[in-house]
Design an enzyme around this catalytic site. Structure first.
Site, PDB file in Angstrom:
ATOM      1  N   ASP A 147      58.405 -99.170   4.496  1.00  0.00           N
ATOM      2  CA  ASP A 147      58.519 -97.775   4.694  1.00  0.00           C
ATOM      3  C   ASP A 147      59.407 -97.360   3.294  1.00  0.00           C
ATOM      4  O   ASP A 147      60.338 -97.807   2.734  1.00  0.00           O
ATOM      5  CB  ASP A 147      59.402 -97.708   5.553  1.00  0.00           C
TER       6      ASP A 147
ATOM      7  N   ARG B 187      48.747 -70.354  13.687  1.00  0.00           N
ATOM      8  CA  ARG B 187      49.568 -70.200  12.467  1.00  0.00           C
ATOM      9  C   ARG B 187      50.051 -68.705  12.191  1.00  0.00           C
ATOM     10  O   ARG B 187      49.335 -68.095  12.428  1.00  0.00           O
ATOM     11  CB  ARG B 187      48.968 -70.989  11.468  1.00  0.00           C
TER      12      ARG B 187
ATOM     13  N   TYR C 136      56.052 -78.880   6.983  1.00  0.00           N
ATOM     14  CA  TYR C 136      55.204 -79.853   5.993  1.00  0.00           C
ATOM     15  C   TYR C 136      55.132 -79.527   4.383  1.00  0.00           C
ATOM     16  O   TYR C 136      55.547 -80.091   3.356  1.00  0.00           O
ATOM     17  CB  TYR C 136      54.133 -80.387   6.317  1.00  0.00           C
ATOM     18  N   HIS C 137      54.626 -78.124   4.108  1.00  0.00           N
ATOM     19  CA  HIS C 137      54.566 -77.699   2.953  1.00  0.00           C
ATOM     20  C   HIS C 137      55.677 -77.607   2.302  1.00  0.00           C
ATOM     21  O   HIS C 137      55.673 -77.667   1.035  1.00  0.00           O
ATOM     22  CB  HIS C 137      53.732 -76.286   2.937  1.00  0.00           C
TER      23      HIS C 137
ATOM     24  N   SER D  59      54.575 -73.907   6.151  1.00  0.00           N
ATOM     25  CA  SER D  59      54.891 -74.942   7.255  1.00  0.00           C
ATOM     26  C   SER D  59      56.132 -75.853   6.856  1.00  0.00           C
ATOM     27  O   SER D  59      56.370 -75.816   5.539  1.00  0.00           O
ATOM     28  CB  SER D  59      53.807 -75.845   7.568  1.00  0.00           C
TER      29      SER D  59
ATOM     30  N   LEU E 205      51.773 -98.156   7.761  1.00  0.00           N
ATOM     31  CA  LEU E 205      50.808 -97.953   8.609  1.00  0.00           C
ATOM     32  C   LEU E 205      51.152 -97.007   9.737  1.00  0.00           C
ATOM     33  O   LEU E 205      50.723 -97.052  10.710  1.00  0.00           O
ATOM     34  CB  LEU E 205      50.536 -99.276   9.386  1.00  0.00           C
TER      35      LEU E 205
ATOM     36  N   GLU F   1      49.887 -66.891   8.911  1.00  0.00           N
ATOM     37  CA  GLU F   1      49.472 -66.954   7.613  1.00  0.00           C
ATOM     38  C   GLU F   1      48.705 -65.693   7.660  1.00  0.00           C
ATOM     39  O   GLU F   1      48.222 -64.809   8.797  1.00  0.00           O
ATOM     40  CB  GLU F   1      48.609 -68.180   7.423  1.00  0.00           C
TER      41      GLU F   1
HETATM   42  P1  NAD Z   1      47.076 -89.835   5.559  1.00  0.00           P
HETATM   43  O1  NAD Z   1      47.957 -89.587   6.477  1.00  0.00           O
HETATM   44  O2  NAD Z   1      45.584 -90.225   5.864  1.00  0.00           O
HETATM   45  O3  NAD Z   1      47.853 -91.022   4.449  1.00  0.00           O
HETATM   46  C1  NAD Z   1      49.056 -91.112   4.311  1.00  0.00           C
HETATM   47  C2  NAD Z   1      49.483 -92.586   4.239  1.00  0.00           C
HETATM   48  O4  NAD Z   1      50.950 -92.754   3.871  1.00  0.00           O
HETATM   49  C3  NAD Z   1      49.381 -93.128   5.742  1.00  0.00           C
HETATM   50  O5  NAD Z   1      48.454 -94.445   5.696  1.00  0.00           O
HETATM   51  C4  NAD Z   1      50.737 -93.450   6.203  1.00  0.00           C
HETATM   52  O6  NAD Z   1      50.691 -94.772   7.055  1.00  0.00           O
HETATM   53  C5  NAD Z   1      51.554 -93.613   4.886  1.00  0.00           C
HETATM   54  N1  NAD Z   1      52.926 -93.129   4.869  1.00  0.00           N
HETATM   55  C6  NAD Z   1      53.185 -92.095   5.579  1.00  0.00           C
HETATM   56  N2  NAD Z   1      54.763 -92.068   5.296  1.00  0.00           N
HETATM   57  C7  NAD Z   1      55.053 -93.235   4.726  1.00  0.00           C
HETATM   58  C8  NAD Z   1      56.190 -93.977   4.508  1.00  0.00           C
HETATM   59  N3  NAD Z   1      57.538 -93.252   4.656  1.00  0.00           N
HETATM   60  N4  NAD Z   1      56.122 -94.936   3.905  1.00  0.00           N
HETATM   61  C9  NAD Z   1      55.217 -95.747   3.732  1.00  0.00           C
HETATM   62  N5  NAD Z   1      53.975 -95.364   4.170  1.00  0.00           N
HETATM   63  C10 NAD Z   1      54.102 -94.110   4.801  1.00  0.00           C
HETATM   64  O7  NAD Z   1      47.209 -88.662   4.531  1.00  0.00           O
HETATM   65  P2  NAD Z   1      46.225 -88.261   3.390  1.00  0.00           P
HETATM   66  O8  NAD Z   1      45.393 -87.381   3.795  1.00  0.00           O
HETATM   67  O9  NAD Z   1      45.573 -89.334   2.656  1.00  0.00           O
HETATM   68  O10 NAD Z   1      47.020 -87.701   2.458  1.00  0.00           O
HETATM   69  C11 NAD Z   1      47.475 -88.171   1.137  1.00  0.00           C
HETATM   70  C12 NAD Z   1      48.543 -87.570   0.550  1.00  0.00           C
HETATM   71  O11 NAD Z   1      47.664 -86.433   0.004  1.00  0.00           O
HETATM   72  C13 NAD Z   1      49.711 -86.773   1.211  1.00  0.00           C
HETATM   73  O12 NAD Z   1      50.759 -86.811   0.537  1.00  0.00           O
HETATM   74  C14 NAD Z   1      49.039 -85.238   1.427  1.00  0.00           C
HETATM   75  O13 NAD Z   1      50.200 -84.519   1.469  1.00  0.00           O
HETATM   76  C15 NAD Z   1      48.192 -85.197   0.050  1.00  0.00           C
HETATM   77  N6  NAD Z   1      47.268 -84.045   0.447  1.00  0.00           N
HETATM   78  C16 NAD Z   1      46.310 -84.260   1.580  1.00  0.00           C
HETATM   79  C17 NAD Z   1      45.352 -83.603   1.492  1.00  0.00           C
HETATM   80  C18 NAD Z   1      44.348 -83.728   2.587  1.00  0.00           C
HETATM   81  O14 NAD Z   1      43.500 -82.558   2.920  1.00  0.00           O
HETATM   82  N7  NAD Z   1      43.980 -84.713   3.345  1.00  0.00           N
HETATM   83  C19 NAD Z   1      45.253 -82.343   0.869  1.00  0.00           C
HETATM   84  C20 NAD Z   1      46.213 -82.041  -0.248  1.00  0.00           C
HETATM   85  C21 NAD Z   1      47.323 -82.967  -0.325  1.00  0.00           C
HETATM   86  N1  USQ Z   2      41.908 -73.488  10.175  1.00  0.00           N
HETATM   87  C1  USQ Z   2      41.137 -72.933  11.107  1.00  0.00           C
HETATM   88  N2  USQ Z   2      40.382 -73.501  11.981  1.00  0.00           N
HETATM   89  C2  USQ Z   2      40.874 -74.781  12.319  1.00  0.00           C
HETATM   90  C3  USQ Z   2      41.665 -75.554  11.343  1.00  0.00           C
HETATM   91  C4  USQ Z   2      42.328 -74.943  10.326  1.00  0.00           C
HETATM   92  O1  USQ Z   2      40.637 -71.822  10.908  1.00  0.00           O
HETATM   93  O2  USQ Z   2      40.174 -75.553  13.185  1.00  0.00           O
HETATM   94  C5  USQ Z   2      42.394 -72.866   8.924  1.00  0.00           C
HETATM   95  C6  USQ Z   2      44.098 -72.809   9.126  1.00  0.00           C
HETATM   96  O3  USQ Z   2      44.414 -71.802   9.868  1.00  0.00           O
HETATM   97  C7  USQ Z   2      44.281 -72.627   7.338  1.00  0.00           C
HETATM   98  C8  USQ Z   2      43.127 -73.368   6.753  1.00  0.00           C
HETATM   99  O4  USQ Z   2      42.010 -73.480   7.829  1.00  0.00           O
HETATM  100  O5  USQ Z   2      44.172 -71.246   7.252  1.00  0.00           O
HETATM  101  C9  USQ Z   2      43.363 -74.632   6.468  1.00  0.00           C
HETATM  102  O6  USQ Z   2      43.935 -75.683   7.481  1.00  0.00           O
HETATM  103  P1  USQ Z   2      43.721 -77.083   7.446  1.00  0.00           P
HETATM  104  O7  USQ Z   2      44.236 -77.622   8.720  1.00  0.00           O
HETATM  105  O8  USQ Z   2      42.148 -77.493   6.989  1.00  0.00           O
HETATM  106  O9  USQ Z   2      44.661 -77.475   6.235  1.00  0.00           O
HETATM  107  P2  USQ Z   2      45.874 -77.481   6.117  1.00  0.00           P
HETATM  108  O10 USQ Z   2      46.955 -77.288   7.125  1.00  0.00           O
HETATM  109  O11 USQ Z   2      46.552 -76.330   5.029  1.00  0.00           O
HETATM  110  O12 USQ Z   2      46.771 -78.936   5.338  1.00  0.00           O
HETATM  111  C10 USQ Z   2      45.515 -79.820   4.534  1.00  0.00           C
HETATM  112  C11 USQ Z   2      46.121 -81.065   4.702  1.00  0.00           C
HETATM  113  C12 USQ Z   2      47.473 -81.081   3.733  1.00  0.00           C
HETATM  114  C13 USQ Z   2      47.213 -80.349   2.423  1.00  0.00           C
HETATM  115  C14 USQ Z   2      46.560 -79.120   2.658  1.00  0.00           C
HETATM  116  C15 USQ Z   2      46.142 -78.340   1.328  1.00  0.00           C
HETATM  117  O13 USQ Z   2      46.433 -81.545   6.023  1.00  0.00           O
HETATM  118  O14 USQ Z   2      48.114 -82.301   3.587  1.00  0.00           O
HETATM  119  O15 USQ Z   2      48.395 -80.238   1.783  1.00  0.00           O
HETATM  120  O16 USQ Z   2      45.400 -79.185   3.519  1.00  0.00           O
HETATM  121  S1  USQ Z   2      46.357 -76.745   1.012  1.00  0.00           S
HETATM  122  O17 USQ Z   2      45.671 -76.112   2.403  1.00  0.00           O
HETATM  123  O18 USQ Z   2      46.059 -76.214   0.142  1.00  0.00           O
HETATM  124  O19 USQ Z   2      47.833 -76.603   1.499  1.00  0.00           O
END
Ligand code: NAD
Ligand code: USQ
Length: 387
Positions: free
Chosen positions: A74, A326, A181-182, A179, A33, A328
């Site tokens: 966790d 950013r 994260y990535h 990033s 959570l 990029e």
């Molecule tokens: P989210 O933040 O909405 O959900 C992630 C969930 O994981 C949350 O409910 C959080 O409480 C739980 N969590 C995080 N760390 C934890 C831990 N250590 N132990 C247990 N629970 C934990 O994210 P989302 O958008 O649903 O993304 C889910 C997955 O998909 C992520 O791995 C993300 O990198 C990947 N992803 C998301 C997107 C996107 O656009 N949302 C795009 C590409 C990849």
């Molecule tokens: N962007 C804008 N304006 C905004 C927000 C974002 O121009 O207000 C641009 C960013 O600079 C970037 C692109 O839109 O170039 C995507 O940004 P985003 O915030 O929509 O997505 P990103 O940070 O890449 O991350 C999201 C998810 C992450 C996932 C990723 C997939 O949060 O978990 O891994 O999308 S990907 O983009 O293919 O890496």
């Protein structure tokens, strides 16, 4: 199938848990959570009102008669991971449970460290638990298209065949993440690949693009089951965020030139991709990579689409070109392969004006909850802060 959905309280995980349960699989959710506490930390919240996990799961059971198990804990806690795998004995483990925001990971040193420890250690604990307790379990891990960056050649699905000095090999596709994260996802991919090669585990890395839209059939079936809708500068992602901006009379924030091109996928296809991967598991010892997106869009292209549909709803949306917070490329070549999930039967929902209109209407219905100050991007990639 017995499917454990880690991160099942989140944006992708919740609709996936419901979808898999609706298909007749035995589903259990593991989540700490933390996503809800990060909202408290940042002063952000979902645009839609989301119920707590216990209430959500209870309502699903009332409506469908299907139980979904819940384990709150966790993945970085080794005892929790061990007990959860030993207790549930999953056939498939769907791993969404990571800190997934690029801006969050770039706030300062402590957020970068937290993101990498949370993500990399969680996945490593899982690999050991699966390796010892459930070696046949199929790990379905959410990666990201952002692992590849934006190279000036076509992006393949995980691997590339290279000829060098007269010899040929098929190697992991080069990674240029944007990033911390990535980067955590790249580290995960390497660790999982190693565990498959060394212990014979089976895994699928789903390099997902940016997800848009909010509801699936299941989450839309009752207000208590509603999915989360992030729109702020940390967790909000491009299209959903642009719709919230247009619906609330705030400018649509295009960073830099807006030529940044990414793969995108509708949340309704995310849930289907997970089921396709689960129904067609990787072989023992195989580390399989699928690019999980259905189409490519530039940021400017998306903003213009929202602007156009916004006008038809009499919203008067405006585009704002912000200095890019950013680091990029803002104009670049981008052509990524995405055939492997289609080959397994994915029929994509492609982005159209109807979907944007529905998103705008959802955002308009909820616009009283919007905190406009959170639209402003606060995190600067260029400024390292030792905190
Ligand atoms: P989210 O933040 O909405 O959900 C992630 C969930 O994981 C949350 O409910 C959080 O409480 C739980 N969590 C995080 N760390 C934890 C831990 N250590 N132990 C247990 N629970 C934990 O994210 P989302 O958008 O649903 O993304 C889910 C997955 O998909 C992520 O791995 C993300 O990198 C990947 N992803 C998301 C997107 C996107 O656009 N949302 C795009 C590409 C990849
Ligand atoms: N962007 C804008 N304006 C905004 C927000 C974002 O121009 O207000 C641009 C960013 O600079 C970037 C692109 O839109 O170039 C995507 O940004 P985003 O915030 O929509 O997505 P990103 O940070 O890449 O991350 C999201 C998810 C992450 C996932 C990723 C997939 O949060 O978990 O891994 O999308 S990907 O983009 O293919 O890496």
């Amino acid at each position: 199938m017995r499917v454990l959905v880690a991160g099942g309280d989140g944006y992708c995980g919740w609709p996936t848990a419901l979808y898999l349960s609706a298909q007749g699989h035995e589903v259990s959710i593991a989540d700490n959570l933390s996503r809800r506490s990060w909202d408290e930390e940042l002063g952000t919240e979902s645009l839609t009102r989301i119920s707590d996990l216990e209430t959500r799961v209870g309502r699903w059971e009332e409506l469908t008669g299907r139980e979904i198990g819940v384990a709150v804990g966790d993945l970085t806690d080794e005892r929790f991971v061990h007990e959860t795998i030993a207790g549930f004995e999953p056939d498939a483990f769907v791993h969404f449970a990571e800190q997934r925001s690029a801006p969050y990971s770039m706030i300062d040193r402590s957020h970068a460290v937290f993101t990498q420890v949370n993500n990399v250690v969680g996945t490593l604990n899982l690999l050991y638990a699966i390796g010892e307790l459930a070696p046949n379990c199929h790990l379905i891990k959410l990666g990201t298209m952002g692992e590849y960056g934006t190279p000036n050649i076509d992006i393949e699905e995980g691997y590339i065949t290279i000829e060098y000095k007269g010899r040929t090999d098929t190697l992991p596709y080069p990674k240029q993440p944007g990033s911390f994260y990535h980067l955590s996802k790249v580290h995960d991919s390497h660790n999982i690949m190693f565990a498959c090669r060394t212990w014979g585990l089976r895994a699928t890395d789903l390099n997902q693009g940016v997800v848009y839209n909010v509801e699936t059939d299941e989450t839309a079936s009752d207000p208590v089951l509603t999915n989360r809708y992030d729109y702020d500068g940390i967790f909000g992602t491009a299209l959903n965020r642009f719709c919230a901006q247009a619906a609330s009379g705030n400018p649509i924030t295009v960073y830099g030139e807006g030529g940044q091109t990414r793969g995108f996928i509708d949340i309704r296809d995310t849930v289907r991709c997970i089921e396709l991967a689960a129904n067609n598991p990787a072989e023992k010892g195989e580390f399989r990579v699928f690019n999980q997106f259905t189409e490519q869009w530039s940021v400017l292209g998306l903003a213009q689409l929202v602007e156009k549909v916004g006008h038809s709803l009499e919203l008067e949306p405006k585009l704002a070109r912000l200095e890019n917070p950013r680091v990029e490329k803002e104009e670049h070549y981008y052509k990524a392969a995405n055939t492997r999930l289609m080959d397994l039967g994915l029929k994509p929902h492609l982005l159209n004006e109807e979907t944007v209109e529905r998103l705008l209407l959802t955002a308009m219905e909820n616009r009283d909850h919007i905190h406009p100050e959170t639209f402003v991007p606060q995190v600067n990639w260029r400024r390292p802060r030792y905190k």
